[in-house]
Design a protein around this motif. Structure first.
Motif: not given
Length: 370
Positions: A202-208, A314-324
């Motif tokens: 939710a804060f920009g992480l899309s990495s391994t 591709p990124v997976i979010f949980t309910p309530g996440d708000v992401v730009d």
């Protein structure tokens, strides 16, 4: 997911002994989890009144939230077990703001009760608005790190904007080797907006990247309150990580105001883009921000360009996440988006869509072509 959200919530990174505008952890009661609040009046001469606000999640504008008035007698402590229900008569989760013309002390305890009667949880001290900061760092976090052979951890981050204007924030995440992971992530926090403890995606992480030891910074044009929480996956015990002032941090630098923003909602197995992206709305070189809100399930999101290249990984979010998610238009044609979490539910296959950018059309037929 809601149990996890309640368990790890916290807003405090510094304790203000006597405060007038205080922000506490997210309150609520879900399953075995409870949130208890205590408010102390230090005065020896008078009772005090406090305005208590329940601030909804999902980074919405909470400017018009109406308060409840509570009275705390002199040299007394007011007790609010299951605070969202007992004080606000509400259900679910929400941030709590307490404001008064008089000094007071406020704390919370977030905990769960096991079958044997024991409890695990986190203590949260109230944070006065004056302790919010524009440049901060959250250290000693870890995600999927190992301790021994079986123990792994997950890390969550939460934030509140204690201002009546929007806060523009840039987040940076660093791996175990102190390398920046991905690119700095920009986010707009609405007035008095609250983002509950959320995964680092939710804060920009899309990495391994190796996050067995990780830290992150924030820089903002308004002072904010941020924190981290590390959860032991073995027993769900949480460790609260207080945000600290970052004296060497990078000051917030406003982005060039030439981009366009679209609201993207992931809910009920539908992806909705608002306003609709029409053929002539965008062109090559435009900067586009997708303001993504995840409402009801663990959904994902991915965007491909007309050639099939990944624009938003591709990124997976949980309910309530708000992401730009911000991207730049590099080619004309038809873009496709879809849910990146194949296990989100039975309606997953319907979570697709597309839009076209500046596709050239054939001129009217003016005769035979040779």
């Amino acid at each position: 997911m809601r149990l996890r959200l309640l368990f790890v919530c916290a807003f405090a990174f510094a304790t203000c002994a006597f405060a007038k505008d205080v922000y506490l952890s997210i309150g609520g009661s879900v399953g075995a989890f409870r949130t208890d609040m205590r408010v102390f009046n230090p005065s020896t001469t008078k009772d005090i009144q406090i305005q208590a606000y329940l601030l909804p999640l999902n980074n919405v504008d909470n400017t018009n939230v109406q308060p409840k008035t509570i009275t705390v007698p002199k040299r007394s402590m007011a007790v609010y077990d299951d605070v969202v229900t007992s004080l606000f008569g509400a259900t679910g989760l929400g941030g709590i703001r307490l404001s008064s013309a008089d000094d007071f002390v406020a704390t919370q305890r977030v905990f769960a009760t096991a079958s044997d009667g024991s409890t695990t949880g986190q203590f949260v001290a109230g944070v006065d608005q004056t302790a919010a900061m524009k440049q901060g760092v959250i250290v000693q976090m870890r995600a999927n790190g190992t301790q021994g052979q079986a123990r792994t951890f997950r890390t969550n981050v939460g934030v509140v904007n204690p201002n009546n204007v929007a806060a523009n924030v840039t987040w940076r995440i660093y791996d175990k080797n102190n390398n920046l992971v991905g690119q700095p992530f920009n986010q707009v926090l609405q007035p008095f907006g609250v983002i509950g403890p959320s995964g680092m995606a939710a804060f920009g992480l899309s990495s391994t990247a190796d996050l067995s030891d990780t830290w992150m910074t924030f820089s903002s044009d308004q002072p904010i309150v941020a924190y981290g929480s590390v959860i032991d996956n073995l027993n769900n015990a949480g460790t609260y990580i207080a945000g600290a002032a970052d004296s060497g941090g990078t000051p917030f630098t406003p982005a060039t105001p030439n981009g366009k923003t679209y609201n993207v909602s992931l809910s009920s197995f539908v992806i909705t883009v608002s306003p609709e992206i029409k053929l002539l709305d965008l062109n090559v070189g435009d900067t586009v921000t997708f303001h993504i809100t995840v409402r009801d399930s663990t959904h994902g999101f991915e965007l491909l360009d007309p050639n099939g290249a990944v624009v938003i990984p591709p990124v997976i979010f949980t309910p309530g996440d708000v992401v730009d998610k911000t991207w730049t238009v590099k080619t004309k044609g038809t873009y496709a988006y879809f849910c990146a979490n194949t296990s989100c539910g039975t309606g997953h296959s319907s979570m697709t869509g597309e839009f076209s950018i500046q596709i050239a059309t054939m001129p009217p037929d003016s005769g035979p072509r040779y």
